[in-house]
Design an enzyme around this catalytic site. Structure first.
Site, mmCIF file in Angstrom:
data_model
loop_
_atom_site.group_PDB
_atom_site.id
_atom_site.type_symbol
_atom_site.label_atom_id
_atom_site.label_comp_id
_atom_site.label_asym_id
_atom_site.label_seq_id
_atom_site.Cartn_x
_atom_site.Cartn_y
_atom_site.Cartn_z
ATOM 1 C CE LYS A 110 -4.515 -1.829 1.263
ATOM 2 N NZ LYS A 110 -4.732 -2.593 2.529
ATOM 3 C CE LYS A 190 -7.283 -11.587 -7.045
ATOM 4 N NZ LYS A 190 -6.908 -10.872 -5.922
ATOM 5 C CE LYS A 193 -13.794 -3.785 -2.957
ATOM 6 N NZ LYS A 193 -12.777 -4.981 -2.942
HETATM 7 P P1 ADP Z 1 -10.953 -7.424 -4.656
HETATM 8 O O1 ADP Z 1 -10.024 -7.874 -5.391
HETATM 9 O O2 ADP Z 1 -12.240 -7.501 -5.495
HETATM 10 O O3 ADP Z 1 -10.891 -6.024 -3.978
HETATM 11 P P2 ADP Z 1 -10.837 -8.582 -1.751
HETATM 12 O O4 ADP Z 1 -9.380 -8.137 -2.058
HETATM 13 O O5 ADP Z 1 -11.784 -7.613 -1.194
HETATM 14 O O6 ADP Z 1 -11.316 -8.536 -3.341
HETATM 15 O O7 ADP Z 1 -11.026 -9.781 -1.423
HETATM 16 C C1 ADP Z 1 -11.773 -10.546 -0.476
HETATM 17 C C2 ADP Z 1 -11.674 -11.962 -0.602
HETATM 18 O O8 ADP Z 1 -12.052 -12.715 -1.802
HETATM 19 C C3 ADP Z 1 -10.078 -12.651 -0.295
HETATM 20 O O9 ADP Z 1 -9.988 -13.572 0.531
HETATM 21 C C4 ADP Z 1 -9.737 -12.822 -1.582
HETATM 22 O O10 ADP Z 1 -8.507 -13.675 -1.552
HETATM 23 C C5 ADP Z 1 -10.810 -13.313 -2.448
HETATM 24 N N1 ADP Z 1 -10.823 -13.203 -3.702
HETATM 25 C C6 ADP Z 1 -11.089 -11.773 -4.485
HETATM 26 N N2 ADP Z 1 -11.000 -11.833 -5.613
HETATM 27 C C7 ADP Z 1 -10.772 -13.242 -5.938
HETATM 28 C C8 ADP Z 1 -10.290 -13.824 -7.122
HETATM 29 N N3 ADP Z 1 -10.466 -13.261 -8.288
HETATM 30 N N4 ADP Z 1 -10.257 -15.157 -7.189
HETATM 31 C C9 ADP Z 1 -10.164 -16.021 -5.926
HETATM 32 N N5 ADP Z 1 -10.426 -15.299 -4.730
HETATM 33 C C10 ADP Z 1 -10.555 -14.107 -4.848
#
Ligand code: ADP
Ligand code: TRP
Length: 321
Positions: A110, A190, A193
């Site tokens: 970050k 991947k 959001k």
């Molecule tokens: P984002 O990448 O959309 O911001 P987060 O970081 O809030 O999602 O992820 C929340 C949870 O979902 C975490 O445990 C993360 O490992 C899982 N996760 C998010 N995106 C994926 C993905 N594309 N494939 C597998 N797991 C995911």
């Protein structure tokens, strides 16, 4: 055996979150006494919008229940409903070397992105350790990205036990989901959001299905065979379709004669059907406005009871009592 995990409230639940975090967490409730919480204190390290925080906590609670968390078996609560966790975090911070936190990837990443770090972000792993240790958790299922935070937790538990006597806190075992495949998004990266390529789970049918039509495909003519390896459609379809349906779509790619529009339609149907039970549950939950509050209140009462026991023991050990 107590299994604990926390999820940060972070916007609309998407297919990546579901397969990467929600589904594995919900599955674990069969293997022990589940403690599940919504990490709202942690969310504050990245948002300062009170209305959005309230809303996303609420949404995550509903999502969790809709996706199968069973509050008659598991303890479900908001992190901030047990503010005692901050006292344990403080105690842990007094045995935590600065260097341990300075080397945490999530913090360093970050900072590297130019986010000016607040103390909460720096101390994030200490609060996470307190989350885990406050409930004498034995197993903590998390995604790969949280591995280092679990190492910090074990390190701090060890230091506390070393300084104040063995058994002051229970040293937890991480369960790292190494094998959870990364779910790819509509653009082939991947799903995240931050990349605006997500497929949400809940929402309006027409809009959600339309999102699937955004998947970018190559210009192979309908009659010709299509690449199986690079197909975003197939990668997503595999998550939702039965083995036979999937095999049929692979065969249709290899044979040629079926267009991408048709594949997308099949994908949209399979996706919609897969989450139908969760949608139905979500509708039932939202139709009963008091339900979520009741569930959380009951969970919070139970969590506090447990926290009080552990905190008493720790206060005694460190000399606060
Ligand atoms: P984002 O990448 O959309 O911001 P987060 O970081 O809030 O999602 O992820 C929340 C949870 O979902 C975490 O445990 C993360 O490992 C899982 N996760 C998010 N995106 C994926 C993905 N594309 N494939 C597998 N797991 C995911
Ligand atoms: N940091 C975790 C995440 O972003 C959420 C979390 C907070 C957590 N406290 C926890 C997970 C304790 C497991 C145990 O995914």
């Amino acid at each position: 055996m107590r299994i604990l995990t926390g999820l940060q409230p972070s916007g609309k639940l998407h297919v990546g979150n579901y397969f990467g975090a929600m589904e594995p967490a919900v599955r674990m409730q069969d293997e022990g006494e589940g403690f599940y919480f919504i990490a709202d204190y942690h969310a504050m390290t990245s948002t300062q919008d009170p209305a959005a925080l309230r809303e996303s906590v609420r949404e995550l609670a509903v999502d969790f229940l809709a996706c199968g968390l069973d509050p008659t078996r598991a303890v479900f609560f908001r992190q901030s409903a047990v503010p005692e966790v901050n006292e344990l975090a403080w105690i842990l911070s007094t045995v935590c070397p600065m260097g341990l936190l300075e080397k945490c990837h999530s913090f360093k990443d970050k900072v590297a992105k130019g986010i000016s770090p607040n103390h909460g972000l720096f101390a994030y792993p200490v609060l996470m350790a307190a989350d885990i240790l406050l409930y004498d958790s034995n197993k903590v299922p998390v995604g790969k990205d949280q591995k280092q935070h679990l190492e910090v937790t074990r390190d701090l538990a060890g230091k506390l036990n070393e300084a104040f006597g063995p058994g002051t806190v229970v040293v937890p075992e991480p369960i790292i989901r190494e094998d959870t495949a990364v779910v790819i998004g509509l653009d082939g990266q991947k799903m995240s959001k931050s990349y605006h390529n997500t497929l949400p789970i809940f929402g309006v049918e027409k809009e959600l299905k339309k999102r699937l039509m955004r998947i970018i495909t190559d210009s192979t003519p309908v009659d010709e065979p299509k690449s199986v390896e690079n197909s975003v459609i197939l990668a997503l379809y595999k998550l939702f379709a039965g083995a036979d349906q999937y095999a049929a779509m692979v065969a249709d790619h290899e044979r040629g004669g079926v267009g991408y529009g048709d594949f997308k339609k099949r994908l949209a149907e399979a996706y919609w059907e897969f989450f139908a039970p969760m949608r139905a549950r979500r509708d039932a939950i939202t139709a009963d406005p008091g339900y979520v509050d009741e569930v959380l209140q009951a969970g919070e009462a139970r969590a506090r009871q447990e926290a009080a026991k552990v905190l008493d023991r720790v206060r005694q050990a460190v000399g606060l009592r």
